[in-house]
Each structure stands twice: as C-alpha cells, then as structure tokens.
Design a protein around this motif. Structure first.
Motif, short mmCIF file in Angstrom:
data_model
loop_
_atom_site.label_atom_id
_atom_site.label_comp_id
_atom_site.label_asym_id
_atom_site.label_seq_id
_atom_site.Cartn_x
_atom_site.Cartn_y
_atom_site.Cartn_z
N ASP A 1 -8.43 3.19 4.17
CA ASP A 1 -8.14 2.62 5.49
C ASP A 1 -6.80 3.10 6.03
OD1 ASP A 1 -10.50 1.27 5.28
OD2 ASP A 1 -9.60 -0.59 4.55
N ASP A 2 -5.82 3.32 5.14
CA ASP A 2 -4.49 3.72 5.59
C ASP A 2 -4.28 5.22 5.56
OD1 ASP A 2 -3.78 1.07 5.93
OD2 ASP A 2 -3.02 0.85 3.88
N GLN B 1 -10.45 7.86 9.68
CA GLN B 1 -9.99 7.86 8.30
C GLN B 1 -10.45 9.12 7.56
OE1 GLN B 1 -11.01 5.04 9.85
NE2 GLN B 1 -8.95 4.16 9.84
N ALA C 1 1.01 3.45 2.29
CA ALA C 1 1.62 3.59 3.62
C ALA C 1 2.86 2.73 3.75
CB ALA C 1 0.59 3.23 4.69
N GLU D 1 -2.17 6.71 8.46
CA GLU D 1 -0.75 6.38 8.35
C GLU D 1 -0.09 7.15 7.22
OE1 GLU D 1 2.67 4.08 9.56
OE2 GLU D 1 0.75 4.59 10.47
N VAL D 2 -0.80 7.28 6.10
CA VAL D 2 -0.26 8.05 4.98
C VAL D 2 -0.02 9.50 5.38
CG1 VAL D 2 -0.82 8.95 2.68
CG2 VAL D 2 -1.25 6.55 3.22
N GLU E 1 -5.20 2.91 -5.11
CA GLU E 1 -5.98 2.49 -3.95
C GLU E 1 -7.44 2.89 -4.12
OE1 GLU E 1 -4.27 4.00 -0.40
OE2 GLU E 1 -2.61 2.58 -0.37
N THR F 1 0.85 -1.19 0.00
CA THR F 1 0.00 0.00 0.00
C THR F 1 0.89 1.23 0.00
OG1 THR F 1 -0.09 0.05 2.43
CG2 THR F 1 -1.80 -1.23 1.27
#
Length: 920
Positions: free
Chosen positions: A634-635, A689, A597, A638-639, A630, A595
């Motif tokens: 969900d990430d 998110q 992230a 983190e991104v 993507e 991903t």
C-alpha cells in the motif's frame, strides 16, 4: 447526640414538620432531612476544623479570606493531589489563571493506549484554594499539606477505559483529566432538572449563583459552613446508588483522613491550629476513617512505575468552563462577583508576593479570635429573605450604559433608550424569576432582547459583548522562571529576533540569512518548532526547507505565547528541542503501526532538522527491517518517492551511499519481486501501487545489480504475472517492454488491435491509465503514451469517443495526477508549437513503414545498414554485453531481431544517417 442537646434540634423539627406537610411520602423525605442535619452536626463538631468549599466560588473565597485572618491556622490541609505540592511555589511567577499539571508518556502499570496521561488542577484568584495557598506560602510558620490522592492514583482508581476530560473541547487543558476541588453539582439528573425548572433558570451555574453565591457572599462564617455542608449532604444523599463515582469519592476521603492523621502523628500538630479545606461534598463524609480520632485502618496502595512529570500551564476562564461543564461566561461572572464583593466588604485578599498585582510583603494579620460554640445558623438563614443592596442598582445602571456603548462600537444601532430598556427589562426578568435583584444572567437576557434585533452587524453578538463587559475570557500566563528548561531555552534562542514572544498575538518575523547570518540558529529552531508544535504556533509564510535546499530569506507568523502550553509540555519530554525531536523520531519508527514509509520520512526529518548522520543511519536501518517485514504494498508510492529523494541527496553531499541505503535497495528489490505476481492479480492492490513497485524495480535496477541482485528475479516475476484488469495489463506490457521481452512495434500493434476492436473500446481509458502509470517505471514510454492517446482521438468516431471522454479525464485526474506534467511536456515536444504548422505537420509514428514479418524479408539498405556491416566487431561486442547471441548472415537473410532494428532505424532515419556520417 439527642435532639435536646444538639444545637440543630429546632431545625430538625422544622424540617420534619415541613416533610410531613408537603411530601407525598413523608417517611422517606424526613429520613433524608434528618440525615442531612446529622451530617452538618457531625462535620461542625469534628475536632479538626473542616472548611467546605466549592470550586471557583467567590463566596468560598470570601469566607476563606475572613477565616484565615481570624483563625490564622498553623497547618492547612488542602484537597489537592499530594504530588503537586512542589509546583505551588512557582505560582508567584505566573499570571492567573494557570493550572498545575502532571504529565506522563512513559507508562508502567497502565495500558499503553492510554498515553499520554495528563492531570490538571486549574487555579484562579477568586477561589478558596488559591487564598489558602497564598496565605500559607507567604506567612512564616504556616505549613501547607496536600492530602488528596496522587495523580498516579487518579488513573489507578479510574475505570478500565481511560477517563476523559469533561466536555469535548477543554480549551487550553486539551484532553487532560481535571481535578476539581469542591465539585458541588447534583449527581442525580432528575434533581438537577427539578432545581433548574423550579428555580426558573437555564443552567446549573445560574442556579448556583442565585441561590448560593449571592446569599452567602455576605454571610458570617458559621452560617457559610453550615449551608455548604448541608448542600453537600443533600447532593450526596440524593445521588443514585449505582453511581460509579461513589466508591472513588469514598476512597479519596479515606485517603485524605489517613494522610492528615499521619501528618499530625509525625509532627505533633494540634488539630485546633489546623484547617482542612475540602469540597463540601467530602465534608459530609460518612466513611469510618472520618475524624482525627478515628482508629479505622486504611492501607494506601503503592504507585505504579509510571514516570510523572510536573509543570504549570496557562489556563483561561473558557478552558475551566469547558473542562468542568460550566456555562459559558460563568467563571468570568464569578470573577466580577469576587471583585465587587471585595470592594463592598473592604476585604484585602491574599496574593503571593512577587505575583502581578500582589503586595511586596504579606499583610499584617489580626490577633486570632477564640473558637466559639457551635450554634444553629441555618434556621435563620433559610427563613430570612435576601437583603437588597444599593450598590447592585448602581452596578446595573453602569452595566446598561456600558453595554450600549460597547454595542455601538460593534456596529449596533443602540441608543440611550436601549439603555433604559435594558435596565427596566432586567428588573422585570428578575421579578418574573422570583429574584430580589437582577443578576448578571438577567442583565444578559435583557440586553439580548433589547439591543440585538434581526442580525449581528459584526463578529460579536450581544451575549458575547456582555461577557466582555463582565470581564471576558481571562487567559493566564506562566512566568519565565516557572517554565521548564526547554521552554526557557526556546525563548532565549529566539531572543535575537527582537520579538515579545510571550504575547498571545501573532507576530511577523523576517529573517534575511544573507544580510544577517547570525539568525541562522533562529531559523533552524523555528523549523524544529514547526515540526513539534501545532501548525499555527510557527507558520512559514515565505521560505521552505527540503533536502539539499535552504531558503535565503524567510518570513514567519509566530504565536509562541498563544501555544505556551504546548511548549511547556515539550519540556516534559526532554531538556532541549533537539532531544525531544530525536526521541519522537525514534518513537515513530518503533511504533506498532510503523511502516517503511514512516521510517524513511523520519530519516528525512532527521537530516532536515537534526543534521545527524548517526540518527539518520539508525532510522534507516529500522526502515530496512520494516520493509522486509511488510506484507502489503500500500505504501509503495510513498516508499519510492522518499528513497529516490534520499538517494539523490546522498549522491550529492556524500562520497558514498550509507550502508543502510544499499541494504534498503537490495531488500526492496527482492521484496517487490516476490510480491509482484500477487499484486498484479490482487483486486485490493491498485494500479498506482503496482506502478510504484515496478518503478522501484526498474529505476533501482542498476544499483541493485551492482550490489549483488540478479536480473533474473525481475524477469521471472514479470513472466509469472498474469493480470486481468486493463490498467494492470498495460502495466505488464510496459514492464515486458522494459525488459526487452516485448518490442515497441509489437506494443504498438497490440494497441492498434485494441482500438480496432469495438468490444474493447469502452475499456480503453483503463488501458490508457495503465500506460500513463507506466511512465513511472519506464519514462521512455511518454512519447508512446502521447501516440496512443492521439490515435484514440484521431481514429474513434464521435459517438464512441465522446461517451468515454469524461471517464478518461476523471481517471487521469484521480489516478495519475502527479504524472500528468510529464505527459503534457512530452506532448508539447511532439506536437507543433503554432497553428500554422498544424496543417503541414505529420505525426512521427505515421511515417514508419510496416515491418515485414517473414524471415525472408529484405532489410532496408542505407547508411545504417552499411554502418553495422562495416563494423562487425563492434556490433558483436555490444550484442555480447546485451546478452544477445547470433551470427552474421548474408543480407538476403534477416537475422533475429533485424525487424526491430530496422523499424527503429526507419523511424529515426535522420538520426541514424547523422551518426553514420560522423563515424565515417
């Protein structure tokens, strides 16, 4: 061959008579017994001498030593994967037990989800194969040939699902597939259960030690061969017909006999000068390729394109037991039995020259004896009771004294009386189990019964103490010269630390980079090993490494020797640690489940550990590709966290941002604007998110606009968002406020309406969660969040406040824990700092006057109004920059937006007055 001419005719008659007398169905039993005799006869009459063995069997090792000194063969064929042969010379640089290993990560011809593939063959000194290897490598003119299938064929012949190691925990061998030379264990569960029950033993290792190891330890060679082949034939004949391993075993036997015939045809070796060492199970083979005179064809399939890497890894007694399903302590007991047998028989084992404890030159061998005729030794062996040995009594006395001494050191209240009790109980247990003399297993049971009372006073129970007494878990070590280049490079580069890195204990390394800057390369390598090896191999106690930060002093707990296997396996992936790290980072971002992230984390690791701008840019470009592809968010948290850190780092150390950073920001801006309306209404997308998406869009907006993005994308996405859940509604309000679509006064009014509505009050904690998360995209709202929480606590009565207060606390802890420090800090700035000031304190939001809503409302007169009216050109320029169109009107008429400006100036009238004073 007829019974009259066969040397086993008498034995066959005795077995058939016994089957007629004792068996319920004598026809079936007599057939099996007759076939067993045929197998023994066939194996012993083969022109190429077959030496049947059992893996890690002292009796097999003793028989091998005697036979090698007597026969002195010129060629030894060994049942071991043929492609492992180049590794055997490196055994002289190791301390046994070790394992030869084949390792593969680059698969071609096998399913990708099987990776990595690993095959190990553990070797101990008390094993027949090691004695044969040592003899062949240190005796001039002797050739050692490995004839078993290659490691590639191990997986070729495996079932469709990847084969797993025996046992869930295989110790130092991990999940490698074990290659066991001489796997002598019943493959018929009912047979094994029957043998254990009637043998009055607990597990297979104990049965084997009592009924095979001890009787064969002092037997002559002919007796040993006949007994081992008979056991192998018995287990082979009684295994289930649907056993999946039957076909694999027969393929291995065809493979080995074909390889041996090929070698003899190529070299002209005389079968009389050769020795074939294989498991007793394979000695009783019935395949048509059996024998050097067989002409049955067999075609060996080619290997796949998989790249195999080879090396030696440390092993241990416990790792061997776990991988091959042996009882704990059985390999240690076998090692003790081996040492005792060598002392009793005066034998000198073979050891590789240069190995620890080995002689400097090979021992002089006697003149070989001529081969004798095959004679029946089974009849006498099976009917003769085992002889008692005085040395066993002395050994048992020594064990009893030593176990009491060891128990007292570990906190047990043991005495001389306990030693006597252990001795007598051992003899009693041996008698109850129909044993001629106590075995180590009887001694263990007696010690537990007599010494271990109610509790264990220390870390070790009595059974563990018995294992220590009988030899303990011996761990092998791969020598420096036998390591791959990467492992040697690691030891060389860490040498300035002054530690013995080959020790298996944990050692403390202190690094002061200010006083000793020459240790900086050691620190860099330790951080790389921290990334590549298990967590306990290199564990930092003090010091950290983050983007833009390096510790001056560091403290490490190092267990390099304990994790020698992991370092050696790194050597299969590359020549240096840096090469392996770079390959792993590239592999991580190219994985099917990679991903954005993950790619950003790889960029950060490349900057931290490699310091390579080239690799970081390559990984960053991959991050842009992954973000664009993507379809979920969900990430997003983190991104956002990682791209913020990377941008801050590049702005600090680089004159300009890398190209991939700009591409990531523009791609992310468009990507999250597209997904924002869907994320607001999707129940599977959490508020965290959505807040992270808005955080990316709002905090990266200036950079994105400078790189060509349009603000209209974000405005359109927010206008199209129609959330229903309270938390997301609060987030949407915050986003509209950030874009200027919703004033702070209107936001305050909406929250006041929520607090005044009894139907909405139970859901108000969820609104608060949304507002707290809104601090991510709109940090300026932190003061407003404090205001809303304060109003809720101040206005709501206790019957309403107390029921949802726990819900609020849990929601804030679980959903917005990382934002709470900023909220607490803002509350500290808002509320008074002492109790005495609380009574006279007035909340800032309570001093604001209501904002009139009519168009004819009169604006507040004062210095701020005079300032705006006195500088109309400056006001027009600022309005044009902000995209606000309008015209000046008389003070009697309020222009559009004056309500918001008036409310702002009224709330902060002291600041406005101070600014006006400075400008006038």
């Amino acid at each position: 061959m007829s019974d009259e001419t066969s040397p086993f005719g008498a034995l066959r008659g005795q077995l058939l008579d016994a089957a007629e007398t004792f068996a319920n169905s004598p026809a079936g039993v007599s057939g099996i017994l007759s076939e067993m005799v045929d197998d023994v006869d066939r194996a012993l009459r083969e022109e190429l001498e077959i030496f049947p063995v059992c893996h890690h069997s002292p009796a097999s090792a003793l028989a091998m030593v005697r036979r090698l000194r007597e026969k002195q063969p010129k060629v030894i064929y060994l049942e071991l994967c043929e492609d492992l042969q180049p590794l055997l010379t490196e055994l002289r640089n190791c301390r046994l037990p070790v394992a030869v290993q084949a390792f593969a990560t680059d698969l071609d011809g096998f399913p990708k989800d099987w990776a990595p593939l690993s095959v190990v063959a553990p070797i101990t000194e008390a094993s027949a194969e090691y004695q044969a290897i040592a003899y062949a490598l240190d005796t001039p003119g002797v050739e050692l040939v490995l004839v078993d299938r290659s490691t590639d064929h191990v997986y070729q012949w495996a079932p469709e699902q990847r084969p797993a190691a025996k046992g869930e925990e295989a110790g130092l061998h991990g999940d490698a597939v074990g290659v066991e030379l001489g796997d002598l264990r019943p493959r018929f569960a009912e047979l094994e259960e029957h043998l254990l029950r009637h043998g009055k033993v607990r597990h297979w290792s104990e049965w084997w030690d009592q009924y095979v190891e001890q009787p064969l330890a002092g037997a002559d060679y002919d007796t040993y061969r006949q007994v081992m082949v008979m056991i192998g034939s018995l287990f082979r004949r009684l295994r289930p017909e649907d056993d999946d391993r039957t076909a694999v075993d027969e393929e291995r036997e065809r493979y080995m006999w074909t390889r041996m015939r090929e070698h003899q045809a190529a070299t002209g070796a005389d079968p009389a000068d050769c020795l074939y060492v294989c498991g007793a199970f394979h000695a009783a083979s019935r395949v048509e390729q059996f024998g050097v005179r067989s002409t049955a064809p067999y075609e060996i399939s080619p290997r796949t394109g998989t790249t195999w890497l080879y090396g030696l890894i440390p092993s241990s007694h416990s790792a061997i037991e776990a991988q091959f399903g042996l009882a704990p302590g059985s390999v240690s007991i076998a090692a003790a039995t081996w040492s005792k047998a060598l002392t009793r028989g005066g034998l000198k084992p073979f050891r590789l020259a240069g190995q620890k404890g080995a002689p400097q030159r090979p021992a002089k061998l006697p003149v070989p004896a001529p081969a004798g005729e095959v004679a029946d030794r089974l009849s006498g062996f099976l009917s003769r009771p085992p002889a008692l040995d005085a040395l066993d009594e002395a050994e048992l006395l020594g064990w009893c004294v030593d176990i009491v001494r060891l128990a007292r050191r570990n906190g047990y209240l043991a005495s001389t009386a306990d030693a006597i009790a252990v001795y007598e109980t051992s003899i009693l247990l041996a008698g109850l189990r129909n044993r001629a003399r106590p075995t180590p297993y009887d001694f263990q049971d007696a010690a537990v019964t007599c010494i271990e009372k109610d509790t264990v006073p220390g870390r070790r129970d009595v059974r563990h103490l018995c294992e220590i007494l009988l030899g303990g878990d011996r761990v092998g070590e791969v020598g420096y010269d036998a390591m791959p280049p990467l492992a040697r490079d690691v030891l060389d580069r860490l040498a300035p630390l002054g530690l013995d890195l080959e020790r298996r204990t944990i050692q403390r390394a202190l690094i002061d980079l200010h006083a000793h800057p020459e240790l900086a390369p050691c620190s860099d390598l330790l951080w790389k090993l921290r990334y590549l090896l298990p967590a306990d191999a290199a564990r930092p106690i003090m010091g950290e490494r983050r983007l833009g930060e390096r510790s001056i002093q560091e403290s490490w707990d190092l267990a390099i020797g304990k994790y020698q296997r992991a370092i050696i396996e790194l050597g299969y992936e590359g020549v240096t640690v840096e090469q392996v790290l770079e390959q792993r980072l590239r592999r991580a971002v190219r994985a099917p489940d990679a991903t954005a992230a993950v790619a950003l984390a790889a960029v950060e690791d490349a900057l931290l550990f490699l310091g390579s701008r080239r690799v970081a840019d390559e990984l960053g470009a991959r991050a842009v590709e992954l973000l664009a592809a993507e379809r979920t968010v969900d990430d997003a948290p983190e991104v956002l966290r990682r791209i913020r850190g990377l941008l801050a780092y590049y702005r600090t150390v680089e004159p300009e941002l890398p190209a991939w950073c700009g591409a990531f920001v523009t791609t992310g801006y468009a990507h999250y604007c597209t997904l924002l309306p869907t994320a607001f209404v999707d129940d599977d997308t959490g508020v965290r998110q959505v807040a992270a998406m808005l955080g990316f869009l709002c905090t990266m907006e200036s950079l994105a606009l400078a790189l060509g993005c349009e603000r209209a994308q974000l405005e359109l996405a927010v206008r199209q968002s129609h959330p229903e859940s309270p938390a997301k509604v609060a987030l949407m309000w915050a986003a509209r406020h950030q874009l200027g679509l919703l004033s702070l006064a209107e936001l305050r009014a909406r929250c006041d309406e929520l607090l005044a509505n009894p139907l909405v009050v139970p859901a108000f904690p969820h609104y608060l969660i949304g507002f707290v998360h809104a601090m991510e995209p709109v940090p300026a709202l932190s003061g407003f969040v404090v205001e809303v929480i304060s109003k809720a606590f101040g206005r709501l009565p206790d019957p309403v406040l107390l029921p949802w207060l726990p819900k609020l606390i849990v929601a804030l802890r679980d959903g917005a824990g990382e934002l709470m420090p900023a909220l607490v800090k803002e509350a500290g700035r808002t509320f008074p700092g002492s109790l005495t000031a609380v009574d006279a304190w007035t909340p800032p939001w309570s001093s604001a006057k209501p904002v009139p809503t009519s168009a004819a409302a009169q604006p507040m007169a004062g210095p701020a109004t005079d300032l705006l009216a006195g500088h109309p050109a400056a006001c027009d320029a600022v309005a044009e920059l902000l995209g606000c169109a309008g015209e000046w009107r008389p003070r009697t008429a309020a222009p559009p937006g004056v309500q918001e400006v008036t409310a702002l100036l009224t709330t902060h009238h002291h600041t406005a007055t101070a600014v006006a004073t400075l400008l006038t």
